[in-house]
Design a protein around this motif. Sequence first.
Motif, PDB file in Angstrom:
ATOM      1  N   THR A 135     -72.424 -93.235 -16.741  1.00 17.15           N
ATOM      2  CA  THR A 135     -71.288 -92.435 -17.182  1.00 17.15           C
ATOM      3  C   THR A 135     -69.988 -92.847 -16.510  1.00 17.15           C
ATOM      4  OG1 THR A 135     -71.781 -90.758 -15.514  1.00 17.15           O
ATOM      5  CG2 THR A 135     -72.717 -90.434 -17.721  1.00 17.15           C
ATOM      6  N   LYS A 136     -70.089 -93.532 -15.373  1.00 21.88           N
ATOM      7  CA  LYS A 136     -68.882 -93.965 -14.665  1.00 21.88           C
ATOM      8  C   LYS A 136     -69.203 -95.222 -13.865  1.00 21.88           C
ATOM      9  CE  LYS A 136     -65.333 -92.400 -11.448  1.00 21.88           C
ATOM     10  NZ  LYS A 136     -64.902 -91.315 -10.558  1.00 21.88           N
ATOM     11  N   LEU A 137     -68.288 -96.184 -13.941  1.00 19.83           N
ATOM     12  CA  LEU A 137     -68.407 -97.414 -13.170  1.00 19.83           C
ATOM     13  C   LEU A 137     -67.076 -97.632 -12.461  1.00 19.83           C
ATOM     14  CD1 LEU A 137     -69.969 -99.954 -12.403  1.00 19.83           C
ATOM     15  CD2 LEU A 137     -69.137-101.005 -14.513  1.00 19.83           C
ATOM     16  N   ASP A 138     -67.035 -97.336 -11.172  1.00 22.27           N
ATOM     17  CA  ASP A 138     -65.823 -97.472 -10.369  1.00 22.27           C
ATOM     18  C   ASP A 138     -65.907 -98.799  -9.618  1.00 22.27           C
ATOM     19  OD1 ASP A 138     -63.815 -97.353  -8.383  1.00 22.27           O
ATOM     20  OD2 ASP A 138     -63.905 -95.160  -8.353  1.00 22.27           O
ATOM     21  N   GLN A 184     -66.874 -99.285  -5.881  1.00 24.74           N
ATOM     22  CA  GLN A 184     -68.224 -99.816  -6.076  1.00 24.74           C
ATOM     23  C   GLN A 184     -69.270 -98.702  -6.208  1.00 24.74           C
ATOM     24  OE1 GLN A 184     -68.734-102.677  -2.864  1.00 24.74           O
ATOM     25  NE2 GLN A 184     -67.986-104.279  -4.208  1.00 24.74           N
ATOM     26  N   ILE A 185     -68.950 -97.714  -7.061  1.00 23.62           N
ATOM     27  CA  ILE A 185     -69.866 -96.597  -7.298  1.00 23.62           C
ATOM     28  C   ILE A 185     -70.273 -96.580  -8.770  1.00 23.62           C
ATOM     29  CG2 ILE A 185     -70.132 -94.081  -7.297  1.00 23.62           C
ATOM     30  CD1 ILE A 185     -68.118 -94.004  -4.989  1.00 23.62           C
ATOM     31  N   ILE A 186     -71.574 -96.478  -8.988  1.00 21.24           N
ATOM     32  CA  ILE A 186     -72.123 -96.330 -10.333  1.00 21.24           C
ATOM     33  C   ILE A 186     -72.688 -94.913 -10.430  1.00 21.24           C
ATOM     34  CG2 ILE A 186     -73.812 -97.150 -12.009  1.00 21.24           C
ATOM     35  CD1 ILE A 186     -73.843 -99.805 -10.416  1.00 21.24           C
ATOM     36  N   SER A 187     -72.256 -94.173 -11.447  1.00 18.75           N
ATOM     37  CA  SER A 187     -72.727 -92.804 -11.653  1.00 18.75           C
ATOM     38  C   SER A 187     -73.361 -92.695 -13.027  1.00 18.75           C
ATOM     39  CB  SER A 187     -71.560 -91.816 -11.565  1.00 18.75           C
ATOM     40  OG  SER A 187     -70.941 -91.895 -10.311  1.00 18.75           O
ATOM     41  N   GLY A 188     -74.295 -91.767 -13.155  1.00 23.07           N
ATOM     42  CA  GLY A 188     -74.916 -91.593 -14.458  1.00 23.07           C
ATOM     43  C   GLY A 188     -75.904 -90.454 -14.497  1.00 23.07           C
ATOM     44  N   THR A 189     -76.580 -90.372 -15.628  1.00 19.51           N
ATOM     45  CA  THR A 189     -77.574 -89.324 -15.866  1.00 19.51           C
ATOM     46  C   THR A 189     -78.852 -89.964 -16.384  1.00 19.51           C
ATOM     47  OG1 THR A 189     -76.782 -88.995 -18.124  1.00 19.51           O
ATOM     48  CG2 THR A 189     -75.791 -87.597 -16.409  1.00 19.51           C
ATOM     49  N   PHE A 218     -77.242 -89.401 -10.844  1.00 23.02           N
ATOM     50  CA  PHE A 218     -77.213 -90.285  -9.687  1.00 23.02           C
ATOM     51  C   PHE A 218     -75.799 -90.790  -9.436  1.00 23.02           C
ATOM     52  CE2 PHE A 218     -78.003 -92.865 -13.392  1.00 23.02           C
ATOM     53  CZ  PHE A 218     -77.151 -93.942 -13.224  1.00 23.02           C
ATOM     54  N   ASP A 219     -75.524 -91.106  -8.186  1.00 17.43           N
ATOM     55  CA  ASP A 219     -74.323 -91.783  -7.717  1.00 17.43           C
ATOM     56  C   ASP A 219     -74.807 -92.825  -6.728  1.00 17.43           C
ATOM     57  OD1 ASP A 219     -72.058 -90.139  -8.901  1.00 17.43           O
ATOM     58  OD2 ASP A 219     -73.188 -88.581  -7.851  1.00 17.43           O
ATOM     59  N   VAL A 220     -74.608 -94.087  -7.042  1.00 22.95           N
ATOM     60  CA  VAL A 220     -75.118 -95.177  -6.226  1.00 22.95           C
ATOM     61  C   VAL A 220     -73.957 -96.062  -5.773  1.00 22.95           C
ATOM     62  CG1 VAL A 220     -76.625 -97.193  -6.194  1.00 22.95           C
ATOM     63  CG2 VAL A 220     -77.283 -95.184  -7.504  1.00 22.95           C
ATOM     64  N   ILE A 221     -73.936 -96.384  -4.496  1.00 21.60           N
ATOM     65  CA  ILE A 221     -72.969 -97.354  -3.999  1.00 21.60           C
ATOM     66  C   ILE A 221     -73.581 -98.730  -4.200  1.00 21.60           C
ATOM     67  CG2 ILE A 221     -71.723 -98.205  -1.992  1.00 21.60           C
ATOM     68  CD1 ILE A 221     -71.769 -95.333  -0.921  1.00 21.60           C
ATOM     69  N   ALA A 222     -72.871 -99.566  -4.939  1.00 20.94           N
ATOM     70  CA  ALA A 222     -73.375-100.905  -5.277  1.00 20.94           C
ATOM     71  C   ALA A 222     -72.594-101.963  -4.503  1.00 20.94           C
ATOM     72  CB  ALA A 222     -73.221-101.135  -6.776  1.00 20.94           C
ATOM     73  N   ASN A 223     -73.179-103.109  -4.387  1.00 21.74           N
ATOM     74  CA  ASN A 223     -72.501-104.256  -3.777  1.00 21.74           C
ATOM     75  C   ASN A 223     -72.224-105.274  -4.862  1.00 21.74           C
ATOM     76  OD1 ASN A 223     -72.619-103.303  -1.097  1.00 21.74           O
ATOM     77  ND2 ASN A 223     -74.766-103.851  -1.018  1.00 21.74           N
ATOM     78  N   PHE A 224     -71.048-105.203  -5.457  1.00 21.07           N
ATOM     79  CA  PHE A 224     -70.688-106.140  -6.533  1.00 21.07           C
ATOM     80  C   PHE A 224     -70.214-107.436  -5.917  1.00 21.07           C
ATOM     81  CE2 PHE A 224     -71.371-102.738  -9.108  1.00 21.07           C
ATOM     82  CZ  PHE A 224     -70.327-101.851  -9.291  1.00 21.07           C
TER      83      PHE A 224
END
Length: 66
Positions: A27-30, A34-39, A60-66
Amino acid sequence: MDFIYSWDDSFERYTNNINYKGEFTITKLDLQKQIISGTFWFDVQDPKTGETRKVRDGRFDVIANF
């Protein structure tokens, strides 16, 4: 696909197949933070009882390493 579901500090592993459905939506890609959010929701079979488990309204809200 395997799902690991946790509540009260215990973990259960369930296996999904073509008979059990689910959905995972981003639902969101910041990109800056570097945060990926969704359902998500999914159905799985309990390996111990054979019963269908329905997990609903997951998020979920996940901190990613892009």
